[in-house]
Enzyme design. Sequence first.
Site, mmCIF file in Angstrom:
data_model
loop_
_atom_site.group_PDB
_atom_site.id
_atom_site.type_symbol
_atom_site.label_atom_id
_atom_site.label_comp_id
_atom_site.label_asym_id
_atom_site.label_seq_id
_atom_site.Cartn_x
_atom_site.Cartn_y
_atom_site.Cartn_z
ATOM 1 N N SER A 134 75.669 10.439 -43.740
ATOM 2 C CA SER A 134 76.515 10.588 -42.557
ATOM 3 C C SER A 134 77.825 11.263 -42.932
ATOM 4 O O SER A 134 78.275 11.150 -44.082
ATOM 5 C CB SER A 134 76.794 9.195 -41.994
ATOM 6 O OG SER A 134 77.839 9.237 -41.070
ATOM 7 N N TYR A 156 79.295 0.324 -43.095
ATOM 8 C CA TYR A 156 78.447 1.497 -42.823
ATOM 9 C C TYR A 156 78.926 2.696 -43.655
ATOM 10 O O TYR A 156 78.148 3.320 -44.376
ATOM 11 C CB TYR A 156 78.495 1.816 -41.327
ATOM 12 C CG TYR A 156 77.655 3.009 -40.916
ATOM 13 C CD1 TYR A 156 76.287 2.862 -40.701
ATOM 14 C CD2 TYR A 156 78.219 4.272 -40.731
ATOM 15 C CE1 TYR A 156 75.504 3.954 -40.313
ATOM 16 C CE2 TYR A 156 77.447 5.356 -40.353
ATOM 17 C CZ TYR A 156 76.091 5.196 -40.143
ATOM 18 O OH TYR A 156 75.318 6.276 -39.772
HETATM 19 N N1 LIG Z 1 72.858 8.413 -34.489
HETATM 20 C C1 LIG Z 1 73.807 9.037 -35.158
HETATM 21 O O1 LIG Z 1 74.772 9.584 -34.582
HETATM 22 C C2 LIG Z 1 73.738 9.098 -36.651
HETATM 23 C C3 LIG Z 1 72.765 8.410 -37.364
HETATM 24 N N2 LIG Z 1 72.742 8.528 -38.737
HETATM 25 C C4 LIG Z 1 71.724 7.846 -39.512
HETATM 26 O O2 LIG Z 1 70.442 8.194 -39.021
HETATM 27 C C5 LIG Z 1 69.500 7.189 -39.400
HETATM 28 C C6 LIG Z 1 68.648 6.855 -38.213
HETATM 29 O O3 LIG Z 1 69.463 6.184 -37.259
HETATM 30 P P1 LIG Z 1 69.352 6.427 -35.688
HETATM 31 O O4 LIG Z 1 68.049 7.037 -35.355
HETATM 32 O O5 LIG Z 1 70.578 7.069 -35.233
HETATM 33 O O6 LIG Z 1 69.433 4.921 -35.202
HETATM 34 P P2 LIG Z 1 68.349 3.973 -34.529
HETATM 35 O O7 LIG Z 1 68.986 2.644 -34.484
HETATM 36 O O8 LIG Z 1 67.859 4.578 -33.286
HETATM 37 O O9 LIG Z 1 67.158 3.989 -35.570
HETATM 38 C C7 LIG Z 1 67.255 3.292 -36.773
HETATM 39 C C8 LIG Z 1 65.943 3.448 -37.514
HETATM 40 O O10 LIG Z 1 66.025 2.703 -38.729
HETATM 41 C C9 LIG Z 1 64.944 1.795 -38.757
HETATM 42 N N3 LIG Z 1 65.377 0.551 -39.387
HETATM 43 C C10 LIG Z 1 66.488 -0.171 -39.138
HETATM 44 N N4 LIG Z 1 66.512 -1.279 -39.909
HETATM 45 C C11 LIG Z 1 65.378 -1.256 -40.650
HETATM 46 C C12 LIG Z 1 64.821 -2.111 -41.624
HETATM 47 N N5 LIG Z 1 65.436 -3.226 -42.002
HETATM 48 N N6 LIG Z 1 63.631 -1.771 -42.178
HETATM 49 C C13 LIG Z 1 62.994 -0.645 -41.804
HETATM 50 N N7 LIG Z 1 63.467 0.217 -40.889
HETATM 51 C C14 LIG Z 1 64.640 -0.089 -40.315
HETATM 52 C C15 LIG Z 1 64.552 1.550 -37.313
HETATM 53 O O11 LIG Z 1 63.204 1.122 -37.289
HETATM 54 P P3 LIG Z 1 62.614 0.379 -35.992
HETATM 55 O O12 LIG Z 1 62.548 1.405 -34.952
HETATM 56 O O13 LIG Z 1 61.277 -0.097 -36.447
HETATM 57 O O14 LIG Z 1 63.567 -0.719 -35.677
HETATM 58 C C16 LIG Z 1 64.754 2.919 -36.725
HETATM 59 O O15 LIG Z 1 63.646 3.755 -36.999
HETATM 60 C C17 LIG Z 1 70.335 6.019 -39.933
HETATM 61 O O16 LIG Z 1 70.304 6.041 -41.336
HETATM 62 C C18 LIG Z 1 71.745 6.325 -39.438
HETATM 63 O O17 LIG Z 1 72.719 5.762 -40.247
HETATM 64 C C19 LIG Z 1 73.630 9.305 -39.407
HETATM 65 C C20 LIG Z 1 74.589 9.991 -38.745
HETATM 66 C C21 LIG Z 1 74.718 9.933 -37.314
HETATM 67 C C1 LIG Z 2 83.683 11.524 -26.799
HETATM 68 C C2 LIG Z 2 84.160 10.360 -26.038
HETATM 69 C C3 LIG Z 2 85.157 10.770 -24.998
HETATM 70 C C4 LIG Z 2 84.691 9.201 -26.877
HETATM 71 C C5 LIG Z 2 83.788 8.754 -27.984
HETATM 72 C C6 LIG Z 2 84.587 8.120 -29.073
HETATM 73 C C7 LIG Z 2 83.781 7.543 -30.235
HETATM 74 C C8 LIG Z 2 82.890 6.424 -29.718
HETATM 75 C C9 LIG Z 2 82.977 8.604 -30.999
HETATM 76 C C10 LIG Z 2 83.836 9.764 -31.481
HETATM 77 C C11 LIG Z 2 83.231 10.256 -32.791
HETATM 78 C C12 LIG Z 2 81.922 9.502 -32.882
HETATM 79 C C13 LIG Z 2 81.149 9.438 -34.160
HETATM 80 C C14 LIG Z 2 80.334 8.364 -34.420
HETATM 81 C C15 LIG Z 2 80.245 7.206 -33.477
HETATM 82 C C16 LIG Z 2 80.923 7.430 -32.131
HETATM 83 C C17 LIG Z 2 82.259 8.149 -32.283
HETATM 84 C C18 LIG Z 2 83.174 7.303 -33.161
HETATM 85 C C19 LIG Z 2 79.581 8.225 -35.744
HETATM 86 C C20 LIG Z 2 80.475 7.412 -36.664
HETATM 87 C C21 LIG Z 2 78.235 7.528 -35.548
HETATM 88 C C22 LIG Z 2 77.488 7.351 -36.837
HETATM 89 C C23 LIG Z 2 77.634 8.424 -37.833
HETATM 90 O O1 LIG Z 2 76.946 8.340 -38.837
HETATM 91 C C24 LIG Z 2 78.642 9.488 -37.707
HETATM 92 C C25 LIG Z 2 78.125 10.832 -38.181
HETATM 93 C C26 LIG Z 2 79.275 9.601 -36.337
HETATM 94 C C27 LIG Z 2 80.562 10.443 -36.378
HETATM 95 C C28 LIG Z 2 81.195 10.635 -35.032
#
Ligand SMILES: NC(=O)C1=CN([C@@H]2O[C@H](COP(=O)(O)OP(=O)(O)OC[C@H]3O[C@@H](n4cnc5c(N)ncnc54)[C@H](OP(=O)(O)O)[C@@H]3O)[C@@H](O)[C@H]2O)C=CC1
Ligand SMILES: CC(C)CCC[C@@H](C)[C@H]1CC[C@H]2C3=C(CC[C@]12C)[C@@]1(C)CCC(=O)[C@@H](C)[C@@H]1CC3
Length: 291
Positions: A134, A156
């Site tokens: 991330s 995280y």
């Molecule tokens: N969404 C975003 O903006 C961002 C997400 N990420 C990363 O992307 C990855 C996917 O997350 P995202 O799709 O967004 O979130 P979701 O919560 O939608 O998905 C999470 C995924 O991780 C799996 N998971 C969670 N806990 C476990 C566990 N204990 N064992 C096995 N599988 C597990 C879930 O499986 P199940 O469906 O079976 O529960 C699901 O497939 C994560 O690593 C997250 O940190 C990084 C940057 C930004």
């Molecule tokens: C855009 C809206 C008016 C306000 C949204 C504010 C915040 C909730 C977001 C702004 C930047 C976002 C962000 C993430 C979560 C939601 C915000 C803080 C992440 C931290 C989510 C998980 C990740 O891994 C990062 C890559 C995201 C970075 C930006």
Amino acid sequence: MQRAEAARQALLTSHPESEVAVLKLDVGSIRSVLHAAQEVKLRYNRLDYLYLNAGIMPNPQLDIKAFFKGLFSSNVISMFATGEGILTQKDKTTSDGLQEVFVTNLFGHYLLVRELEPLLCQPEKTSQVIWTSSSNAHRSAFSLEDLQHLRGTEPYSSSKYASDLLSVALNRKHNQQGMYSSVICPGLVMTNLTYGILPSFFWTLIMPIMWLIRVFTNTFTLTPYNGAEALFWLFMQKPESLDALVKYHSLTSGLGNNYTQPHKMDIDEDMSEALYKKLQDLEDEVRQRLN
Ligand SMILES: NC(=O)C1=CN([C@@H]2O[C@H](COP(=O)(O)OP(=O)(O)OC[C@H]3O[C@@H](n4cnc5c(N)ncnc54)[C@H](OP(=O)(O)O)[C@@H]3O)[C@@H](O)[C@H]2O)C=CC1
Ligand SMILES: CC(C)CCC[C@@H](C)[C@H]1CC[C@H]2C3=C(CC[C@]12C)[C@@]1(C)CCC(=O)[C@@H](C)[C@@H]1CC3
């Protein structure tokens, strides 16, 4: 397993010629990781790709005051791109006695890679391990003295920074055996993780604002399809040509075009080595406890 089966059926419908197998694995549980790895070793002789995507951000809290302060500061773009300084989480301890975010986002994956090394490191062939990291991975949130982030409020960020460090260490240890590790950031994607920060109806309401912000940061990929761009890009590369010290970011332009951009990581190689050593010590400890 129901959702996995549904995903399997969807894949088979779109790619009828493929073979798709599902396997239950809870990366947050040591026993489950060891059991699943055993099953993989029974089913397959080698692995070409291992995507370490599972991750959690439990009980996220948005610091509204810090958000509005950031909004009117010179750091506004970086705040939207990384979420630095405006998000905290509340972690808990698992039945293995480990911090949940640490074990789910990092240690469970580490153990899985360790178990699957014989399938990933084979002569004359290359394999790729790819971590979903991330842009929220900040060095300031991580401490070698507090690997599991017991004393902080950003588990995280700490776990994602640790995955960046670990990927660097894995490359140093295993490139010669054909295993290559990379980290990607999918950008901000609307998933269950982001619906845990703000409710989905709110994200839908502010979608026009999000599209506008995308013009300035390109990190608001918003859909899983756009977020997967860097994964797809990595799949097309020769692993030997990749830079171990770089994170590959999925980005989407204001006009909606997807592309992948490498960003140098803020990584110290000694620190990555020290982390690997600490993870090995913890691995010995948990294995002993299970015996
Ligand atoms: N969404 C975003 O903006 C961002 C997400 N990420 C990363 O992307 C990855 C996917 O997350 P995202 O799709 O967004 O979130 P979701 O919560 O939608 O998905 C999470 C995924 O991780 C799996 N998971 C969670 N806990 C476990 C566990 N204990 N064992 C096995 N599988 C597990 C879930 O499986 P199940 O469906 O079976 O529960 C699901 O497939 C994560 O690593 C997250 O940190 C990084 C940057 C930004
Ligand atoms: C855009 C809206 C008016 C306000 C949204 C504010 C915040 C909730 C977001 C702004 C930047 C976002 C962000 C993430 C979560 C939601 C915000 C803080 C992440 C931290 C989510 C998980 C990740 O891994 C990062 C890559 C995201 C970075 C930006």
